[in-house]
Write an enzyme that holds these catalytic residues in place. Structure first.
Site, PDB file in Angstrom:
ATOM      1  N   LYS A 181       0.989  -1.181  -0.013  1.00 16.96           N
ATOM      2  CA  LYS A 181       0.055   0.002  -0.080  1.00 16.96           C
ATOM      3  C   LYS A 181       0.915   1.119   0.088  1.00 16.96           C
ATOM      4  CE  LYS A 181      -1.834   3.243   2.034  1.00 16.96           C
ATOM      5  NZ  LYS A 181      -1.607   4.494   1.413  1.00 16.96           N
ATOM      6  N   SER A 235       5.257   8.791   9.072  1.00 15.17           N
ATOM      7  CA  SER A 235       5.119   9.440  10.432  1.00 15.17           C
ATOM      8  C   SER A 235       5.277   8.681  11.668  1.00 15.17           C
ATOM      9  CB  SER A 235       3.988  10.180  10.451  1.00 15.17           C
ATOM     10  OG  SER A 235       2.739   9.679  10.269  1.00 15.17           O
ATOM     11  N   GLY A 239       2.760   5.360  12.654  1.00 18.68           N
ATOM     12  CA  GLY A 239       3.456   4.271  13.151  1.00 18.68           C
ATOM     13  C   GLY A 239       3.152   4.010  14.599  1.00 18.68           C
ATOM     14  N   GLU A 256       9.542   2.471  10.906  1.00 18.32           N
ATOM     15  CA  GLU A 256      10.550   3.475  10.664  1.00 18.32           C
ATOM     16  C   GLU A 256       9.859   4.602  10.222  1.00 18.32           C
ATOM     17  OE1 GLU A 256      13.492   3.373  11.038  1.00 18.32           O
ATOM     18  OE2 GLU A 256      13.851   1.287  11.308  1.00 18.32           O
ATOM     19  N   CYS A 290      14.193  11.373   5.484  1.00 17.14           N
ATOM     20  CA  CYS A 290      14.021  11.062   6.949  1.00 17.14           C
ATOM     21  C   CYS A 290      15.462  11.400   7.495  1.00 17.14           C
ATOM     22  CB  CYS A 290      13.642   9.662   7.066  1.00 17.14           C
ATOM     23  SG  CYS A 290      14.325   8.357   6.110  1.00 17.14           S
ATOM     24  N   GLU A 390       9.924  17.591  13.931  1.00 18.48           N
ATOM     25  CA  GLU A 390      10.176  17.198  12.429  1.00 18.48           C
ATOM     26  C   GLU A 390       9.427  18.232  11.437  1.00 18.48           C
ATOM     27  OE1 GLU A 390       8.883  13.399  10.395  1.00 18.48           O
ATOM     28  OE2 GLU A 390      10.914  13.257   9.678  1.00 18.48           O
TER      29      GLU A 390
END
Ligand code: NAD
Length: 498
Positions: A181, A235, A239, A256, A290, A390
């Site tokens: 996906k 994100s 996650g 991750e 990232c 972030e």
């Protein structure tokens, strides 16, 4: 072979070895982020039912794929390597069109995908366990790796080819079947990767692709009892939800997630080298990696000189349509991401001293894209928002510190722990940094970004949970170990082992 993307760029799902038109009522239009007049794809927001069909196809294909000798599985990956190599330039342009990064960075991403595929194809011949000496005479004990079953792979938009490859390749080599996906914003690379596997001869149902929204098809993949493991990149917020859901179902999950990566620059550093690395780490790929550099933590004694050099060098960084020659940095991936970046820039104006950039670019060729100027803030406090959260855009914070200990403390002050770097020529400080920095990846005298196909990739703290990805260790996630005891005495066991 039916093509997945027609001339109108309407995208299809790949279920049970067939490209099928989604019955989705809703279609999301994906536009080129450098020129929003250009529609690059029409992405169906597929239904949960379509995802269930894909999972059923993967489940049905599992026994035959599991029983296919691993070296034969590897041969299909080697074919995929050759096809991807032939398509390298075209793939890179497609990647830039849908994601926005400069084509030289897209070429780098395609090459890394090829390297990962090649490495994983070879792993098919090394899918070994270990043998152990037994406490008992005439007994043999060993471990063997077994596949898990159906794997769900959920991927973000910022590495739309490489991340699907680094999940799907080890999953397939290990004998699992897979449902991918990809992110709604970047369907084309995932479609092309799936086509490449199809052309390489992957049997029907072994890899399935479902396009659509995370809350619908992504959630179905996570919740479905036939999916035995989820590999997620995205994100920290999403996650964390997926990890919690997986834990309730005793599902194997790896996540991750976000990063806030520091470069520590000590007084004895090679400053011109550090400037080059910081500029590319912070602004190449529009800061949407990232592992992008988002904080410079620098000893006060050299900060003034460094900041002057950094600002001058950044002014020469070419911003524009990633498909044009000589471009170093493209647009933000979409309007929402650009607005997030602009919001943080406003916060930064309250929290630090703006040295460069600080605005959206709208003149001339920039008018139709989501371009933001490379932005540098100086005198940023360690615990300010722009130094902690972030941003995922071309925004760099410079944090000045008194000494090495303060630098380490500042570098480790964030919730994330993905990548870091140090610039210094002092061996003992470098090794102390390697010991104490709280990141899964660290670099010495090189940028925070980049990684090789055979080395583990991943973070700690709020960046990563579960097994590492990429390299040999990636197979620890995609396999289960079975421990085997074989007694060839032909007699009842004499001694007791507990
Ligand atoms: P995101 O979390 O919004 O989406 C990631 C994927 O999850 C997408 O495919 C999305 O559709 C899906 N998703 C969303 N909600 C879901 C749900 N409820 N259930 C199941 N799936 C769902 O992230 P993004 O904006 O696509 O990517 C940017 C983020 O990815 C950044 O935080 C970045 O740091 C991170 N990232 C991390 C790494 C790493 O290796 N650590 C690598 C690349 C990107």
């Amino acid at each position: 072979m039916a093509t997945a993307v027609s001339s109108t760029q309407a995208c299809r799902n790949f279920i049970g070895g067939k490209w099928v038109e989604s019955k989705a009522a809703k279609i999301a239009e994906r536009r080129n982020p450098a020129n929003t007049d250009e529609v690059v794809a029409r992405v169906p927001l597929s239904s949960r039912e379509e995802m269930r069909e894909a999972i059923a196809a993967a489940k049905a294909a599992f026994p035959a794929w599991r029983d296919t000798p691993a070296p034969n599985r590897g041969k299909i990956l080697f074919k995929a390597v050759r096809i991807m190599e032939e398509q390298k330039e075209e793939l890179a342009r497609m990647l830039t069109l849908e994601e926005g990064k400069a084509v030289k960075d897209s070429l780098g991403e395609v090459q890394r995908s090829i390297n990962i595929l090649e490495f994983m194809a070879g792993e098919a011949r090394r899918l070994n366990g270990e043998s152990y000496p037994s406490e008992l005479p005439k007994n043999f004990s060993y471990t063997v790796r077994t596949p898990i079953g159906v794997i769900g792979a959920i991927t973000p938009w910022n590495f739309p080819l490489c991340i699907p490859v680094w999940k799907v390749a080890p999953a397939l080599v290990a004998g699992n079947t897979c449902v991918l996906k990809p992110a709604e914003l970047t369907p084309l690379c995932a479609i092309r990767m799936t086509e490449i596997f199809e052309m390489a001869g992957l049997p029907a149902g072994v890899l399935n692709l479902v396009l659509g929204a995370g809350e619908q098809v992504g959630d179905e993949l996570v919740q479905n009892p036939d999916v035995r493991a989820i590999s997620f990149t995205g994100s920290t917020e999403i996650g964390c939800q997926i990890y919690a859901t997986g834990a309730r179902r005793m599902q194997k999950v790896q996540c991750e997630m976000g990063g806030k990566n520091p470069v520590v620059i000590l007084a004895d550093a090679d400053l011109p080298l550090a400037v080059e690395s910081v500029v590319s780490g912070a602004f190449a790929s529009t800061g949407q990696r990232c592992t992008a550099t988002s904080r410079v933590v620098i000893e006060e004694s050299v900060a003034h000189k460094f900041v002057a050099m950094l600002t001058e060098r950044t002014k020469k960084f070419n911003v524009g349509n990633g498909l044009d020659p000589g471009i170093d940095m493209g647009p933000s991936v979409d309007e929402k991401q650009m607005n997030t970046v602009l919001k943080y820039i406003e916060i930064g104006k309250q929290e630090g001293k703006l040295l460069l950039g600080g605005q959206r670019l709208t003149d001339g060729a920039y008018a139709k894209g989501y371009f933001v100027a490379p932005t540098i803030f100086d005198h940023v406090a360690t615990h300010s928002r722009i130094a902690q959260e972030e941003i995922f855009g071309p925004v760099l914070s410079v944090i000045r510190v008194k000494n090495f200990d303060e630098a380490l403390e500042a570098a480790n002050s964030v919730r994330y722990g993905l990548a870091s770097a140090i610039y210094s020529s002092d061996a003992s400080k470098i090794f102390e940094f390697i010991d104490r920095i709280e990141t899964g990846i660290t670099h010495v005298n090189s940028p925070t970004v980049g990684g090789e196909a055979h080395l583990p990739f991943g973070g700690i703290k709020d960046t990563g949970v579960g097994h590492r990805e990429v390299g040999h260790v990636a197979l620890d996630f995609y396999t289960e170990l079975k421990t085997v005891y074989i007694d060839y005495t032909g007699r009842k066991r004499e001694s007791s082992i507990y």
